[in-house]
Design an enzyme around this catalytic site. Structure first.
Site, mmCIF file in Angstrom:
data_model
loop_
_atom_site.group_PDB
_atom_site.id
_atom_site.type_symbol
_atom_site.label_atom_id
_atom_site.label_comp_id
_atom_site.label_asym_id
_atom_site.label_seq_id
_atom_site.Cartn_x
_atom_site.Cartn_y
_atom_site.Cartn_z
ATOM 1 C CG ASP A 4 -19.051 95.664 -94.086
ATOM 2 O OD1 ASP A 4 -17.916 95.977 -93.347
ATOM 3 O OD2 ASP A 4 -20.327 96.236 -93.776
ATOM 4 C CG ASN A 52 -19.151 93.450 -81.619
ATOM 5 O OD1 ASN A 52 -19.094 92.494 -81.118
ATOM 6 N ND2 ASN A 52 -18.176 94.126 -82.390
ATOM 7 C CG ASP A 59 -14.236 88.110 -80.699
ATOM 8 O OD1 ASP A 59 -14.055 89.249 -81.549
ATOM 9 O OD2 ASP A 59 -13.573 88.301 -79.556
ATOM 10 C CD GLU A 103 -17.909 95.820 -89.177
ATOM 11 O OE1 GLU A 103 -18.788 96.810 -89.356
ATOM 12 O OE2 GLU A 103 -16.778 95.844 -88.533
#
Length: 617
Positions: free
Chosen positions: A204, A212, A221, A247
């Site tokens: 993770d 983001n 991305d 993620e």
């Protein structure tokens, strides 16, 4: 004598004449039938030839008696290397039925009424890839024949199979990273046998939402693609890497030992940490936390992910950017703390009637009466392990949706209401999770918990929804709609743990609630000089709730000072260990006094709050 002879001759001539007439008529009818059959055959053949479908008719011996024109045209278009010049029938037999071809016939004894979705590839001229065809056959009995025929339709499914393959790729491959999807990982896990040393790594990315928010989703991305590349380059032969969503990633492969798996995880973690993604003005880096689960031989993916996730959460708690392995020592520690509860254990506990509801009263310190009771789920394990309901309540609710346990859970709720004889008329509240409220027809499902009764044994049913659960991803319009339906049914709604999460004024305005239960974290500072801000906050919440016509209950009241301060602020409905701890229903029924009288200063014979708590216990 001559008369008799002549009469006999005339009779013979008449009989013979009749026989000749019948024979002529029969011959004529046979000729007509033959002409009709020939006409039907010609019509049938013409019909087949006019159809755009590829059809072949075999006799009972497997010999071709008709090819439709379309099938003949297809035979002419095949790869020249496989075409038998001037012999369409042999070409079709050899290319479309290679497994059944037997000289000049097709083995009908090996045929089945329908092929089960099988396809066959046939090479064509001027086309790089073979086309794919599906064959559908069935025995038929023509009206003009007593002999069965076998009719076969050949369908070009090349485009259909290509689209189906594209759909499979879309389902099985993560479009962004090129790794396996979660679905593909599940299929691979179920189809594979686990060897000693196989491990599941759960990865993770740390603080990914902040990336983001700060740099935009395009940079996010790019980071996900980078992580996918790191995993693909390092997963090794026989390894499988997948993006589970968001993620979160997983990697499955074999190792020589747990130490080897931990060392490999460190390689992955370091590679992610050392690789930067360039944005317009920055080089953005990310770190990862990794949980590792060595697999048992018959372990399911759900159990492996659950235990790997426990190790991952431990890595997060250690400060992130680290790796933790869920080995035997780690798992034993989780079991000791009640942090490794499985669905199987809960199911077994239900079968053994180990679950029950404890009741804790809501005490009105002004009126000196019990306003209601909160029913709190408890687990009486045979091993004596005390487990917080927060660690099993959600899984318990999910399991109790199954038909095997639904009626048992319903009976448990009704039982505690009917067995409660103390404080007649006081309401009883039960907790409801947001996941259940998000289900289709949730209001009807929840009402069925109580057989559609909102008052049972003269007690109003209250449904408590934790504010903490509002951080879950849910369709809140749907949740609010279901809550409004429940209120129309007659159930009252309580917003539990208020103040623990990001409380806001919109929650008061938009959330359809009848009661607000203030979380104990706000209660803890009431009345203390060092926590005047909390006291003022409590006062403001109470004032706002009263102006909106909403009842307010204060949770976590554990000291005499708290109780007196809250009463002075007109927060008279209190719940906490000071007044009564959660107890079984038979213990509640046996008590003569459930709440503490705080209308007077602290009695001199009771020197401190600790003594009060001991008395209440």
């Amino acid at each position: 004598m001559d008369y008799v002879l002549i009469t006999g001759l005339m009779i013979c001539i008449a009989v013979m004449s009749g026989m000749l007439v019948r024979e002529r008529n029969q011959s004529a009818r046979k000729a007509e039938k033959l002409a009709e059959a020939e006409m039907r055959a010609l019509t049938y053949q013409s019909l087949l030839d006019e159809l755009p479908d590829m059809v072949m008719i075999l006799n009972a011996q497997g010999q071709v008696i008709h090819l439709s024109n379309e099938l003949g045209f297809i035979a002419d278009a095949l790869d020249p290397d496989v075409v038998i010049e001037g012999d369409r029938e042999t070409t079709v037999r050899a290319q479309f039925f290679p497994e059944l071809c037997d000289g000049d016939r097709i083995d009908t004894s090996a045929m089945v009424p329908f092929w089960d979705n099988d396809t066959i590839e046939v090479p064509f001229a001027d086309i790089a890839q073979p086309k794919q065809f599906r064959r559908i056959g069935k025995w038929i009995l023509p009206t003009d024949s007593s002999e069965h025929c076998f009719a076969i339709s050949i369908i070009d499914v090349t485009q259909q199979e290509s689209e189906l393959a594209s759909l499979r790729r879309a389902v099985n491959v993560d479009y962004l990273t090129g790794l396996f999807s979660r679905r593909a990982l599940v299929d691979h896990f179920e189809d594979s046998e686990h060897a000693p040393g196989d491990c599941l790594l759960l990865i993770d990315l740390d603080h990914f939402k902040g990336i983001n928010d700060s740099y935009g989703h395009s940079v996010g991305d790019d980071i996900l693609k980078m992580v996918g590349q790191v995993l693909a380059e390092n997963m090794g032969r026989g390894g499988v890497a997948a993006r589970l969503g968001g993620e979160e990633f997983a990697l499955l492969r074999g190792f020589r030992s747990d130490e080897d798996a931990l060392a490999f995880a460190e390689v992955i973690r370091t590679a992610i940490e050392d690789t930067a993604v360039k944005s317009e003005s920055h080089h953005v880096k990310v770190t990862a936390s990794i949980g590792i689960r060595p697999l048992d031989e018959n372990e399911t993916l759900d159990d492996a992910l659950f235990q790997a996730d426990r190790a991952l959460q431990e890595a997060k708690q250690r400060g992130r950017n680290t790796c933790v392995i869920a080995d035997a020592v780690f798992l034993e520690g989780l079991r000791t703390n009640g942090d490794l509860i499985t669905s199987f254990e809960i199911e077994e506990g239900l079968r053994a009637d180990e679950f029950y509801y404890a009741l804790q009263p809501i005490w009105n310190v002004d009126r000196q009466v019990v306003e209601g009771f909160e029913a709190l789920l408890r687990w009486n394990r045979p091993d004596g392990l005390q487990i917080s309901p927060a660690k099993f309540a959600l899984a318990y609710t999910q399991i109790c949706r199954q038909p095997e346990f639904f009626d048992q859970a319903k009976a448990l709720r009704r039982e505690v209401i009917y067995d409660l004889t103390a404080e007649p008329g006081a309401y009883v509240s039960f907790n409801v999770d947001v996941e259940t409220l998000s289900m289709r027809d949730a209001a009807d499902v929840i009402a069925d918990w109580f057989d559609n009764d909102f008052v049972i044994n003269d007690r109003q049913i209250v449904l408590e929804i934790s504010e903490a659960s509002m951080s879950q991803r849910a369709n809140w319009n749907k949740v609010i709609e279901e809550i409004q339906i429940l209120r129309k049914f007659g159930y009252r709604i309580a917003l539990d743990d208020f103040g623990r999460e990001a409380s806001n004024l919109l929650r008061f305005a938009e959330f359809p609630t009848d009661i607000i239960k203030v979380d104990k974290e706000l209660t803890a500072g009431a009345g203390l000089q060092t926590n005047r801000a909390k006291t003022r906050t409590l006062n403001a919440i109470a004032s706002l709730a009263r102006s909106l016509g909403i009842d307010i209950v204060i949770e976590g009241v554990e000291t005499y000072r708290q109780a007196r301060t809250l009463r002075n602020m007109q927060m008279v409905k209190q719940q906490g260990y000071l007044h009564c701890k959660p107890m079984r229903v038979e213990e509640i029924n046996a008590l003569q006094h459930l709440g503490l009288d705080i209308s007077h200063p602290l009695p001199p014979e009771i020197r401190d709050d600790l003594m009060i708590r001991k008395l209440r216990a």
